[in-house]
Design an enzyme around this catalytic site. Sequence first.
Site, PDB file in Angstrom:
ATOM      1  CE  LYS A 154      -9.931 -34.828  22.482  1.00 55.87           C
ATOM      2  NZ  LYS A 154      -9.969 -34.911  20.682  1.00 55.87           N
ATOM      3  CB  SER A 167     -13.674 -35.871  19.944  1.00 57.16           C
ATOM      4  OG  SER A 167     -12.235 -35.734  19.574  1.00 57.16           O
ATOM      5  CB  SER A 209     -11.324 -34.398  16.828  1.00 51.13           C
ATOM      6  OG  SER A 209     -12.420 -35.460  16.680  1.00 51.13           O
TER       7      SER A 209
END
Lengths: 487, 482
Positions: free
Chosen positions: B76, B151, B175
Amino acid sequence: MNARMKPAASAWQAVIGLEIHAQLSTASKLFSGASTAYGAEPNTQTALLDCAMPGTLPVPNREAVRKAIQFGLAIDATIAPQSVFARKNYFYPDLPKGYQISQYELPVVGAGRLRVRVDDGRVIEVEIQRAHLEEDAGKSVHDAFHAETGIDLNRAGTPLLEIVSAPVLHSAAEAVAYMRTVHTLVRWLGICDGNMQEGSFRCDCNVSVRRGSDAPLGTRTEIKNVNSFRFVEKAIEYEIERQIRALENGEAIVQETRLYDPARHQTRSMRSKESADDYRYFPDPDLPPLVIAAADIARERDALPELPQARRERYVAQLGLPEADADQLCADRATADYFEAVLAVLPGQAKLCANWVLGEVAASLNEAGIEIAAAPVSAAALAQLLARLREGSISGKIAKDVFAAMWAGEGSADAIIEARGLRQISDSGALAAAIAAVLAEHPSQVADYRGGNEKLLQFFVGQAMKRTRGQANPQQLNELLRRALAG
Amino acid sequence: MSAASIAALAAELAAGRRSARELAEDALLRAERGAALNSFIRIDADGARAAANAVDAQRAAGAAPSQLSGIPFAHKDIFCTRGVATTCGSRMLRDFVPPYDAQVVERLASAGAVSIGKTNMDEFAMGSSNENSAYGAVANPWDTARVPGGSSGGSAAAVAAGIVPFATGTDTGGSIRQPAAFCGVTGLKPTYGRVSRHGMIAYASSLDCAGVLARSAADCAVVFDAIAGFDPRDATSVARPAEATLALLDQPLAGLRIGVAREYFGSGVQAGVGERVHAALAELERLGAVLVDISLANAHHAIAAYYVIAPAEASSNLARYDGVRYGHRTAQARSLDELYSLSRAEGFGSEVQRRILVGTYALSAGYYDAYYLRAQKVRRLIANDFAAAFAEVDLIAGPTAPTTAFRLGEKAGDALAMYAADVNTVAVNLAGLPAISVPAGLADGLPVGLQLIAPAFAEARMLNAAHQLQQATDWHLQEPAA
């Protein structure tokens, strides 16, 4: 001047509280591994955390915590078993994270007290509200680039102990005496080098005035970042007078931050950085509560040195030293330790030792501009010299010469006395011969003396000293001269 | 040619049938073919090839490989990667190249895993749909008109599309778990403090947690073992001996008590979601688990508390993006105040600005007690609820999200509706607990996630239950049509 029109200044009471920032002498910063050494090239002592790189996290420096504990114990304060680091949020270019990590609601050191001797001889007990750990900001550099401001983050993250007094000081003299006492204490404990030029010890002064000690507190102003005792004194004196004058003219005091201008000995209003600043303090979520175990506190307590206050009292009560001597000796720990090392060799001779440490040694240090730790004459070397003086091998005057030679690196007291043949003449035969020669050379003075002008004794002493190149034992010489002149 | 499991790929590598370089090339190719998903912000082909070559060389030299050596994956874009731009999904950090690696990055690199790039995400991890990325929205591989969740939407989409067998993620309020549920993959959020946050760009420090998205609980366990552990550079990292996560995976579930919180099955839960979750619970029961009806009385306060605490911390954490040292700096400033306000107005997207404003307000004098302090009290109550429940049960179960993936743009104009997507996940972060989302089959062709929550540091128990479920079902093996 009409007293009714201008009330005496004594009707006003000044109320002063100090926030002292003492830089803790740790090798690395409060939350990063970067060095705290002063004077390096800009931005060479910055860990990623000190530049607030995304993703970096603070880790508390245990050594700084230890030093805070030591201070707390020395002012008889409670050490919080759990204290909390909080963020103080504000934007400033030299504050890289956009917040300063400090302590707010739960400081590591709680309320304590310090006895302070004011110049006029009074002893006051100053309440210290708290002392907390916080990190210093960086520095804005305004003169390095044309029309631009540089940022130096070397200082960012340096550990500070902010020591907050209650508003219990009532004059510039009291404030300075308190500040000096704290300065002595932090250096004594070895937790701060006390270097005020480098900013290691500085202070914010909160000043207000009110009509008499029963009146409610007046509006205060804060004089920021004053970094010398003299400036603190001048700044507070000026501010008290300014406030009294303003109030007497019917003006109101504005709560504001002021700066001291040492060139003019004045304070002036600082562009208020947002005078109604809301710092939005909240517990730093990157740092769990700072937990201090009782055992850790006990260990620091056991390791605490005899404090200046206690030592000063011992010097007066047990060693019989005058208070002024005790004060001066205890002004810093190295001096007091030096004194005690000399005294250890000459038990019972506290006054003699004190005289020398505060006299010859202090004067020589002052002249050389060095600290006692760097003195070329060690306590042991001085003790040897004083031992020779005590046993009468040399006179006080000779001792001073020998000391100067020792200071200049010519060797030990014994070596210098030996090499220069300075051993005092206590042999009555040798002294008698010298006296006889002096009397023979000055028959008219002898007659005068015997005619009643006894002041001439000093003249004969001087002559005999000259003959013995100053080595005559003065007491013995006096005695023998008196006898010879009487005869 | 979708990615197989970590174990299968490790076996191929060990047998010498494939090289790390080949696996990396495959992954890079899949990423290229899947570019329309926009799951990556940056592909690091050179870095991937170099890392794969190094692993192959080590293997050739006879070095004992870890289970992850040579396995391609993606980070990420919230994890700092030395020399590789790390944007955190923000325009603010468009050109930010970190001078250091995050702890998670270090750990996976030293295990030999080969990162092929950085995945897309909501800006500064603020979002539940991945629509808040400065680098464009991400499409859900199951239905490209739908969001992948957020997210960690890029990570979830990349794993679901088979580009990589696993990807790192972070979870502040769901997330990892919510996008895992939306994309039909397994997403593990470990206990707060288990994985170092060093080098992970902060959103809300007391809630942020690094974890992993993969095709199975077993794969999550392998990655978890590699990234978990004490790190002296993170003061909130917890020193605890590692547990034998993998060894416990095969334990039978007989007698395992699973609490079913009635609050998680309220009226907001889409019917198909409820059905799939009940089916998964029935499967767990069939495997020997005992289902226990429980209540988490303060669950409905979680969203409110979260959306005070997280923005409060964010308002302070994001103050460093001021245009002074790195990141976006406005070209328009005529004063210091303008340098700040314009750099931040230009650099931050609207959701980030909204949360900074909310957080600043919540911490302001006069409002602190009413908002921040009160939210902290609610947080304590929520943690107490979980503690009381875990006195009775071993795990707690429920739907990860109340709905399946919603349409792109569907909630973009309605912040509160968007926040409601986190209703079942945020409480876990407030309590610092570990949780996992596992696929529970499809509702109307879209994946549904089952959330299992464990007591602090009981990841092994949770992974065990998830693995046993996956041994008995094939929901986690379902793939979107290519």
